[in-house]
Design an enzyme around this catalytic site. Sequence first.
Site, PDB file in Angstrom:
ATOM      1  N   GLU A  95      44.981   3.749  36.198  1.00 26.10           N
ATOM      2  CA  GLU A  95      45.293   4.774  35.215  1.00 26.10           C
ATOM      3  C   GLU A  95      44.522   6.057  35.499  1.00 26.10           C
ATOM      4  O   GLU A  95      43.373   6.028  35.933  1.00 26.10           O
ATOM      5  CB  GLU A  95      45.007   4.236  33.810  1.00 26.10           C
ATOM      6  CG  GLU A  95      45.901   3.037  33.500  1.00 26.10           C
ATOM      7  CD  GLU A  95      45.627   2.389  32.156  1.00 26.10           C
ATOM      8  OE1 GLU A  95      44.658   2.789  31.481  1.00 26.10           O
ATOM      9  OE2 GLU A  95      46.389   1.491  31.779  1.00 26.10           O
ATOM     10  N   CYS A 354      37.702   6.247  26.452  1.00 21.83           N
ATOM     11  CA  CYS A 354      36.676   5.665  27.307  1.00 21.83           C
ATOM     12  C   CYS A 354      36.551   4.168  27.058  1.00 21.83           C
ATOM     13  O   CYS A 354      36.430   3.714  25.929  1.00 21.83           O
ATOM     14  CB  CYS A 354      35.343   6.352  27.030  1.00 21.83           C
ATOM     15  SG  CYS A 354      34.025   5.789  28.097  1.00 21.83           S
TER      16      CYS A 354
END
Length: 383
Positions: A95, A354
């Site tokens: 990703e 995150c």
Amino acid sequence: MTSSPTVNLLDLDAQGLVAYCDSLGEKPFRAKQLQRWIHQYNAADFDGMTDLAKSLREKLKGRATISMPGIVSDNISTDGTRKWLIDVGNSNAVETVYIPEETRGTLCVSSQAGCAVNCRFCSTGKQGFSRNLTTAEIIGQLRMAEFALRASRGIDGGRATGGDGKGERVVTNVVMMGMGEPLLNYDAVVPAMRLMLDDNAYGLSRRRVTLSTSGVVPMMDRLGADLPVALAVSLHAPSDPLRDMLVPLNKKYPLRELMAACQRYLKVAPRDFITFEYCMLDGVNDSEAQARELLALTRDVPCKFNLIPFNPFPESGLIRSKPEQIKRFAQVLMDAGVVTTVRKTRGDDIDAACGQLAGAVKDRTRLAERTGKAAKVIEVRAV
């Protein structure tokens, strides 16, 4: 007679392209021309490289490619964060995340499919390690994102670096903070970062390229000697017993060795501080006493702290620190004169925040139900 293997030119930095051109009997300046066509003009084939001699273009057609990984999906969060799922073959996907802000655009780049470090609070580690990405797969993320973003903003082709003086670059900062531990894929990551910095490619400054590591001490020293860019260290704990649990690599390179490596790195770094990343976990590492321990641990390392609210995932068994506790923790650090920021969670409705990158295509209906937020999803075909 067997034919020579085809070379993917995206795997080659400036030095590699010069050597490749030399193997074809071409002068070094041809390497610069090729590099500009590939990285600044997004050339997909050799026919359009009009300033190359036709004989060279014919050679390249038979011996080289410009091969990008395929795009599986392209998702845009309600906050503008954009995440691409990239197919790197053999059922592996990584990703890439773009985070737009008023004065800059930051691209978070992956370096491995999966991760062997297996930090307790990171969903990527839970899927295990598949393989290292190639230089082409790493720099290809920046190439893909820069030109996709330019197209979405109606910016015509041309130089990705804004070399015409109009400041047209969309990606202004790159952080090697995606899937994987960059320093465990050193031989592919460093050539990719050289391309990020090269004026004939993307022209970013060393201050605008940040590598994040969980603390691979020998490779930190090697990076400092070879290509010192801005450095972020995933710290997450003020003591060895706690960090052993949260970041298993600490058992090999404990905090004393890590702090010494940070001091050595600062002697050559483009910035005069290390960024310490600290994931805030409720009841685990977020007490004010632990903040004071952090100050003692890092007292000899010029630094700033980036406090990251934990982004939960089912297998973790962990909980995000409460906002008021994060504020108290940060205040202890700031009262001691240490620059401290609390990262704003971005892209959590598309699992781009995150610690959430896991490389899996998720069921979007269940994703929307879980987050209670809408995500705009753009389907794109593989390229």
